[in-house]
Scaffold this motif. Structure first.
Motif, PDB file in Angstrom:
ATOM      1  N   GLY A  77       5.041 -56.177  52.754  1.00  0.00           N
ATOM      2  CA  GLY A  77       4.949 -57.603  53.131  1.00  0.00           C
ATOM      3  C   GLY A  77       5.929 -58.139  53.988  1.00  0.00           C
ATOM      4  O   GLY A  77       6.231 -59.571  53.895  1.00  0.00           O
ATOM      5  N   LEU A  78       6.764 -57.117  54.854  1.00  0.00           N
ATOM      6  CA  LEU A  78       7.845 -57.747  55.604  1.00  0.00           C
ATOM      7  C   LEU A  78       7.363 -57.858  56.854  1.00  0.00           C
ATOM      8  O   LEU A  78       8.428 -57.996  57.993  1.00  0.00           O
ATOM      9  CB  LEU A  78       8.940 -56.580  55.369  1.00  0.00           C
ATOM     10  N   LEU A  79       6.107 -57.353  57.511  1.00  0.00           N
ATOM     11  CA  LEU A  79       5.550 -57.593  58.957  1.00  0.00           C
ATOM     12  C   LEU A  79       4.775 -58.963  58.978  1.00  0.00           C
ATOM     13  O   LEU A  79       4.106 -59.459  58.319  1.00  0.00           O
ATOM     14  CB  LEU A  79       4.959 -56.453  59.128  1.00  0.00           C
ATOM     15  N   PRO A  80       5.064 -59.660  60.124  1.00  0.00           N
ATOM     16  CA  PRO A  80       4.318 -60.908  60.223  1.00  0.00           C
ATOM     17  C   PRO A  80       2.976 -60.763  60.923  1.00  0.00           C
ATOM     18  O   PRO A  80       2.527 -60.882  62.053  1.00  0.00           O
ATOM     19  CB  PRO A  80       5.245 -61.572  61.481  1.00  0.00           C
ATOM     20  N   THR A  81       2.143 -60.191  59.999  1.00  0.00           N
ATOM     21  CA  THR A  81       0.711 -59.545  60.253  1.00  0.00           C
ATOM     22  C   THR A  81      -0.227 -60.685  59.658  1.00  0.00           C
ATOM     23  O   THR A  81      -1.602 -60.301  60.083  1.00  0.00           O
ATOM     24  CB  THR A  81       0.360 -58.264  60.092  1.00  0.00           C
ATOM     25  N   HIS A  82       0.168 -61.608  58.981  1.00  0.00           N
ATOM     26  CA  HIS A  82      -0.793 -62.329  58.518  1.00  0.00           C
ATOM     27  C   HIS A  82      -0.676 -64.092  58.978  1.00  0.00           C
ATOM     28  O   HIS A  82       0.359 -64.353  59.532  1.00  0.00           O
ATOM     29  CB  HIS A  82      -0.581 -62.631  57.098  1.00  0.00           C
ATOM     30  N   ALA A  83      -1.567 -64.721  58.912  1.00  0.00           N
ATOM     31  CA  ALA A  83      -1.752 -66.186  59.442  1.00  0.00           C
ATOM     32  C   ALA A  83      -0.481 -66.824  58.847  1.00  0.00           C
ATOM     33  O   ALA A  83       0.465 -67.611  59.308  1.00  0.00           O
ATOM     34  CB  ALA A  83      -2.690 -66.972  59.145  1.00  0.00           C
ATOM     35  N   SER A  84      -0.224 -66.667  57.567  1.00  0.00           N
ATOM     36  CA  SER A  84       0.962 -67.357  56.852  1.00  0.00           C
ATOM     37  C   SER A  84       2.296 -67.105  57.213  1.00  0.00           C
ATOM     38  O   SER A  84       3.117 -67.846  57.165  1.00  0.00           O
ATOM     39  CB  SER A  84       0.922 -66.992  55.436  1.00  0.00           C
ATOM     40  N   ASP A  85       2.474 -66.039  57.857  1.00  0.00           N
ATOM     41  CA  ASP A  85       3.546 -65.697  58.491  1.00  0.00           C
ATOM     42  C   ASP A  85       4.196 -66.513  59.738  1.00  0.00           C
ATOM     43  O   ASP A  85       5.150 -67.002  59.877  1.00  0.00           O
ATOM     44  CB  ASP A  85       3.910 -64.274  58.980  1.00  0.00           C
ATOM     45  N   TRP A  86       3.065 -67.091  60.194  1.00  0.00           N
ATOM     46  CA  TRP A  86       3.316 -67.826  61.568  1.00  0.00           C
ATOM     47  C   TRP A  86       3.213 -69.238  61.208  1.00  0.00           C
ATOM     48  O   TRP A  86       3.905 -70.059  62.106  1.00  0.00           O
ATOM     49  CB  TRP A  86       2.134 -67.540  62.386  1.00  0.00           C
ATOM     50  N   VAL A  87       2.658 -69.667  60.120  1.00  0.00           N
ATOM     51  CA  VAL A  87       2.559 -71.060  59.806  1.00  0.00           C
ATOM     52  C   VAL A  87       3.666 -71.710  58.795  1.00  0.00           C
ATOM     53  O   VAL A  87       3.513 -72.814  58.453  1.00  0.00           O
ATOM     54  CB  VAL A  87       1.101 -71.689  59.667  1.00  0.00           C
ATOM     55  N   SER A  88       4.247 -70.528  57.957  1.00  0.00           N
ATOM     56  CA  SER A  88       4.873 -70.899  56.831  1.00  0.00           C
ATOM     57  C   SER A  88       5.923 -71.959  57.040  1.00  0.00           C
ATOM     58  O   SER A  88       6.235 -72.785  56.381  1.00  0.00           O
ATOM     59  CB  SER A  88       5.163 -69.845  56.100  1.00  0.00           C
ATOM     60  N   SER A  89       6.492 -72.033  58.181  1.00  0.00           N
ATOM     61  CA  SER A  89       7.625 -73.123  58.419  1.00  0.00           C
ATOM     62  C   SER A  89       7.201 -73.981  59.476  1.00  0.00           C
ATOM     63  O   SER A  89       7.992 -74.580  60.078  1.00  0.00           O
ATOM     64  CB  SER A  89       9.048 -72.282  58.750  1.00  0.00           C
ATOM     65  N   LEU A  90       5.881 -74.209  59.567  1.00  0.00           N
ATOM     66  CA  LEU A  90       5.380 -75.227  60.771  1.00  0.00           C
ATOM     67  C   LEU A  90       5.407 -76.674  59.849  1.00  0.00           C
ATOM     68  O   LEU A  90       5.077 -76.705  58.943  1.00  0.00           O
ATOM     69  CB  LEU A  90       3.992 -74.923  60.701  1.00  0.00           C
TER      70      LEU A  90
END
Lengths: 1021, 179
Positions: B150-163
């Motif tokens: 789970g350490l690669l930004p391949t999910h939507a959550s990786d891009w919005v988690s600090s939005l």
């Protein structure tokens, strides 16, 4: 950032992680944050993740108490004081206060020996001392009588006196009356007279006065007689005296005399057979004398007695034998009653003089004290009752003018070595502080105004100035090293007991924490509290000391402001960018009367010095203070004050502020909750006021929406909104399997709880079928009800907290006979489609576009309920600077302690059997009750008696939040809900680190030399 | 190897010597019966050619062997990764990073690894390609492992988690009338 912790050696951590299946080890929220963090940040934060993986409790070691917390004990404004001066042993005074505290104070230092807080619905009426060893308290309108052991405050007995109707509460403890080896106490309460054994609290006899319809004003027991005199008034126009046998309660004699003029106020006893009262118009003094069972009334016009007096005459309640005092508009007069029943004015003194009760000295002499307020000093004089003309004793005491006027005085005497009488006076000041005066000096003082905090805010401390002298640095460096060497010794268990004590002392009294400058972590701050007395205190968060205090002129009693009360405290100016030269300031809003339409009083106070910068005298009324999210060029926050006519008044009154407000006014709304009528109304700003005079700072508002709750089925009992200064880190919530949910984060949500009218009483007053609790989430801009949920068979009281996108509330479930806590989380359904990674990477989404409540976003909610063992006094939530750290609920329990409950226990996504992914996310398996872990009490061994509120303030350090709980006591601590993952702990041993580095360098050097030498030898071989 | 080369140089010098002694006999004196000069000459040259061929063979064989070496590594890595499990902790992180690092460092030193086998006759492209492919495979395995952790930004959550939350246009305040 340094990720380190000297508490957790890495080896056990490794094992914790290899046993990941155990949900207890991966409780921490940051984990989910971390997994979600994009790209390389993820990897760099892994270490953080290791450290934050322990069960989040706040348990401390014994020696850590007082390290970052402080606790202060108060009693409140003293109503009544009884001195107890034993010949041997410690001298003490027993007091009862307006916070319903009874306490025994040390007369030498003012410390509390013991203290009991009776609670807000058990008002203390009278206190006294019986048999020289029991403190007797009468409370709850004369229905509860308790005896407390004087030395240690243990309750000895308690009697419930069930009266038939409410009446005055009177208590008489005869000094030396013996009835069958018992010393009865006489209590009048609930229209009944009781004789109660002082040994075990048993009711010896009871005499009901309900049928007589008398309102008893005084209970008298002349010395040496065994007859109780109950003196009272029937129908406001007839004096009645009853003489009752102390042995059996038999009525011996009844006499009455009617007085057509009517009676106002109290009947005051002058001697055992003479009383004085005022007529209904306060113009005639009535002297009541009893002679051989006959009542004789004698009327004297006040104006005849005191020439030039004008109305407002009141008999002062001070009991001085043979004389009494009346106060008029301008002065206080002492009037002597001769044996023939003549009234003689003996002396007139200034109206501000405060008079004590008479104190009997030896040989039947009696003395009383007068206090007069001078310019920054007070004059205390003790006079003998039979010789009013001269002062027995006159002292002048310097008094801080921030304490205001003297409100009450209690005196006590002692015999000096030369057998003359010395006096000590206990005085209660306008700011509710308590002082003991003796021999012209203040022996001790207590700031008991802090027992009645009504509003709290914080202020930053000044920035540290440059140019600290070198010598100071060197000395502190040396001390610093010395301290660390001591600590090192302690760590290596080499320290002697003396040194251990020294280490502990260094830790607790570290000058670092009580400095008057801003610190890097934001732990040092000023807590600014407004007390009921209208005094503002600034407390230092490091050690809780009072930095300054200021009795606000705008909240003092004056001709314009007759009944001032403080309402709200707001941050007025928070300089950080442009106006760094200015000191921060706070706005205090008060009201001059009891009604909502009374005019308001405002002050702006400098937060560093306590000086009142502006004092806006009586102006328009104020029912609501709204702090707008705009500030002007000098960083003054814009405020709207709503008056009783629904007009909005803008502050500060500068053209710049008006311009900013005009620009933003179309997006400013406000709402009112009319709890009695059951209506919520929303308003918008319309136009400038039309009051004849043009006023560009006053605005008319118009009603935009209303929500009317049907009065026959719903009554508003609680409303909660989000804290205005709360920071939310992210709008997305990452759940199991890297899925994402979008929170509905809005500052304009209002939580409203209503109950059916029948269930609005105390618990048990309604059956489960009758009671219904309904909770609503309302958007306060549009009036749209976002969510509505009902709990049948439940009732209040409801305590709730709203934060981010969730609300947690506490109520009583009548069917289960248990308290429950429920949680509602709101999610934005209209954003749920934003899940395409590619689109998100290139930024093709509308997630950051400004949102309007009028776009009516679709929302979904999730909720869950749990049983909770305790009843609750207050709920709050931790807040941190950036909102990244996980949150803890802070629950003020009925036991006056503060419990920290991890928010993950109240997560509506909890299920009985969480999947593997959910477990890894940190979701806990569902349980029907919320756990109460004893180590999670942040107040540890302390109690915050009479807990009323819990305030949380973010520190600059993201992991840490400052918590201030107030009630009768004050408690402050620092919390790190996910442990201090972003800093070394306070007791980190820098000396050990330094030593290790030095040792390593030395080792490197030595091994390098050795290897060189070996190489050389090899070459020669 | 070095010694072999040295021997070849020695022989050149020896050949000169024998040539000098044999030249007169080859002109004047007939060869003794049973002696065939041609076969001797021929034998000599074929011998050296054969040797060279063997060496080239051996080099190319070795090169292939070297090229295949990462495969074992790959298997080893796979096993280790399987052992490490899918949760983030020291062990799995260490293994994943070594799985990423090893191929990377190997790829950096491709030239060096095949240096000894460089020869005009040996075609090193094949082994090099195999080597690179296997190492890339190893790296892919590492990346795949990183992803399973789970350490690669391949999910939507990786891009919005600090939005941060969207700005709200409206502001509203108020509440119950102050008491």
């Amino acid at each position: 950032m340094i990720y380190c912790s000297n508490h957790d050696p890495p080896a056990p951590l490794f094992f914790l992680y290899s046993s990941q299946r155990n949900p207890a080890t991966d409780l921490e929220q940051p984990k989910s944050n971390l997994i979600a963090m994009a790209m390389a940040i993820k990897l760099s934060l892994l270490l953080l993740f290791f450290l934050s993986s322990l069960i989040p409790t706040f348990s401390l070691f014994e020696d850590q108490v007082g390290f970052m917390d402080w606790h202060q004990r108060y009693i409140g404004k003293v109503k009544h004081a009884v001195f107890h001066t034993q010949k041997a042993g410690r001298k003490r005074v027993v007091v009862s206060t307006e916070e319903n505290v009874i306490a025994s104070l040390d007369l030498r230092r003012g410390e509390i020996f013991w203290r009991h807080v009776l609670g807000s619905n058990d008002v203390v009426d009278k206190i006294d001392i019986a048999l020289g060893k029991y403190v007797i308290t009468l409370s709850s309108e004369g229905s509860i009588l308790r005896a407390w052991n004087l030395p240690d405050g243990q309750m000895v007995w308690e009697s419930f006196l069930s009266g038939s109707k409410s009446s005055k509460a009177l208590l008489t403890v005869p000094a030396n009356l013996k009835v069958d080896l018992d010393s009865p106490i006489f209590v009048y309460g609930g229209a009944c007279l009781y004789a109660i054994s002082s040994i075990d609290g048993e009711i010896l006899w009871k005499k009901d006065f309900t049928a007589e319809g008398i309102d008893v004003h005084q209970l008298l027991l002349p010395d040496g007689s065994d007859v109780v005199h109950a003196v009272g008034v029937t129908d406001l126009s007839q004096f009645d005296t009853y003489e009752i046998n102390v042995r059996n309660g038999g009525l011996l004699k009844h006499a009455s005399a009617s007085f057509p003029g009517g009676i106002s106020g109290e009947i005051l006893p002058i001697s055992s057979d003479k009383f004085v009262a005022l007529d209904a118009r306060s113009s005639i003094l009535v002297l009541i004398s009893m002679k051989e069972g006959q009542i004789d009334l004698q009327q004297t016009h006040v104006s005849d007695l005191i020439h030039g007096s004008s109305g407002n005459t009141v008999i002062l309640p001070s009991k001085l034998s043979g004389i009494f005092s009346i106060s008029t508009d301008t002065f206080i007069a002492f009037i002597k009653v001769t044996n023939e029943g003549k009234l003689d004015v003996m002396q007139k003194v200034d109206k501000m003089v405060v008079v004590s009760d008479a104190l009997s000295l030896s040989e039947g002499e009696q003395a009383f004290a007068l206090v007069q307020h001078g310019d920054s000093k007070i004059h205390l004089s003790v006079r003998l009752v039979h010789d009013m003309s001269s002062n027995h004793l006159k002292e002048t005491v310097k008094m801080d003018h921030e304490r205001g006027y003297v409100h009450k005085i209690f005196i006590n005497n002692y015999v000096r070595t030369d057998r003359s009488h010395g006096f000590r006076a206990l005085i209660v000041m306008e700011d509710h502080s308590l002082l003991l005066l003796q021999q012209g000096e203040i022996v001790w003082s207590r700031d008991d105004g802090l027992a009645s905090v009504i509003a709290v805010t914080t202020s930053e401390l000044p920035v540290e100035k440059l140019g600290v002298s070198v010598s100071k640095v060197e000395r502190s460096l040396f001390e610093w090293l010395k301290g660390h060497m001591l600590k090192l010794k302690g760590t290596l268990m080499l320290a002697t007991p003396d040194e251990v004590a020294a280490i502990q002392k260094i830790r607790l009294q570290s000058s670092e924490k009580s400095k008057m400058t801003r610190d890097h972590n934001g732990f040092r701050r000023l807590l600014i509290v407004l007390t009921r007395a209208g005094k503002l205190f600034a407390l230092h968060t490091g050690d809780g000391r009072v930095v300054w205090s200021s009795l606000l002129q705008s909240l003092r009693k004056s001709d314009q402001c007759t009944d001032p009360t403080g309402l709200k405290l707001h941050q007025w100016q928070i300089p950080h960018h442009h106006a760094l030269d200015n000191n921060p300031s706070v706005l205090v809003v008060g009201r001059c009367g009891l009604s909502l339409s009374a005019s308001s009083a405002m002050s702006i106070v400098d937060a560093y010095t306590g000086k009142e910068l502006h004092n806006m005298g009586p102006a328009h009324s104020t029912v609501q203070v709204i702090s707008l999210p705009f500030s002007d060029s000098t960083e003054q926050q814009l405020h709207l004050l709503i008056d009783a006519d629904k007009r909005a008044h803008l502050y500060p009154r500068t053209p710049e502020a008006a311009e900013i407000f005009q620009r933003e006014s179309e997006n400013v709304y406000w709402y009112s909750v009319e709890a009695e009528a059951g209506i919520l109304r929303g308003y918008g700003v319309k136009s400038s006021c039309n009051l004849g005079v043009p006023n560009e700072y006053c605005f008319e508002t118009r009603n935009l929406w209303s929500i009317v709750f049907p009065s026959e089925s719903e009554r508003i009992i609680a409303t909660v909104t989000r804290k205005a200064n709360e920071v939310v880190h992210t709008q997305a919530k990452v759940i199991a399997d890297e899925d994402v949910m979008y929170k509905y984060v809005s500052k304009n949500i209002l939580f409203v709880a209503t109950v059916s009218p029948k269930a609005s009483g105390p618990i048990g007053s309604a059956t489960p079928d009758e009671s219904l609790l309904v909770v609503h989430l309302v958007d306060t801009v549009t009036g749209r009800i976002l969510h509505r949920m009902s709990h049948s068979g439940s009732q209040g009281p409801v305590h709730a907290v709203l934060s981010e996108n969730w609300v947690v509330y506490h109520y009583f479930n009548l069917r289960a006979h248990k308290y429950e806590i429920s949680v509602i989380e709101i999610y934005d359904q209209s954003r749920a489609e934003n899940k395409d990674v590619l689109k998100l990477i290139v930024g093709k989404h509308n997630l950051t576009a400004p949102v309007s409540s009028y776009s009516r976003p679709e929302v979904t909610t999730r909720s869950q309920s749990y049983f909770f063992t305790h009843s609750v006094k207050a709920i709050s939530v931790t807040s941190t600077a950036k909102g990244i750290t996980s949150k803890h609920l802070l629950i003020g329990t009925i036991g006056d302690k503060v419990l920290a409950l991890d928010k993950r226990f109240v997560d509506p996504r909890r299920s009985l059997n969480p999947t593997q992914a959910e477990k890894e996310e940190g979701l806990l398996p569902l349980t029907d009750a919320l756990p109460i872990i004893p180590q999670s009490y942040i107040t540890h061994a302390f109690k915050v008696e009479g807990l009323r509120g819990i305030e949380t303030v973010p520190a600059k350090l993201e992991s840490t939040t400052l918590v201030f709980a107030y009630g009768v006591d004050l408690f402050f601590t620092r919390l790190a809900p996910s442990r201090t993952y972003d800093s070394l702990t306070e007791d980190f041993n820098y000396a050990l680190l330094l030593l290790t580095i030095v040792a390593l360098v030395v080792a490197i050097f030595v091994t390098w030399v050795l290897s060189e030498r070996k190489d050389l030898q090899d070459k020669w071989r | 190897m070095e010694k072999g080369k040295g021997a070849m140089g020695n022989r050149k010098w020896a050949v000169d010597f024998t040539d000098n002694s044999s030249t007169p006999s080859s002109r004047d004196i007939p060869d003794p019966p049973g002696f065939t000069r041609a076969s001797h000459d021929q034998d000599d040259s074929t011998l050296s050619r054969q040797k060279k061929d063997a060496e080239a063979n051996w080099k190319s064989q070795k090169a292939w062997e070297v090229a295949q070496a990462p495969f074992k590594n790959l298997l080893m890595m796979g096993f280790m990764m399987w052992m490490a499990g899918n949760t983030v902790h020291l062990f799995s992180i260490g293994i994943t990073f070594s799985a990423l690092w090893q191929p990377l460092s190997a790829l950096q030193g491709v030239g060096k690894v095949f240096e000894p086998y460089r020869d005009n006759k040996v075609d090193l492209v094949g082994p090099k390609l195999l080597f690179v492919a296997l190492n890339l495979g190893g790296m892919l395995l590492g990346v795949w492992k990183l992803n399973t952790l789970g350490l690669l930004p391949t999910h939507a959550s990786d891009w919005v988690s600090s939005l941060s939350p969207a700005h709200e246009i409206e502001f509203s305040g108020g509440g119950i009338a102050l008491h």
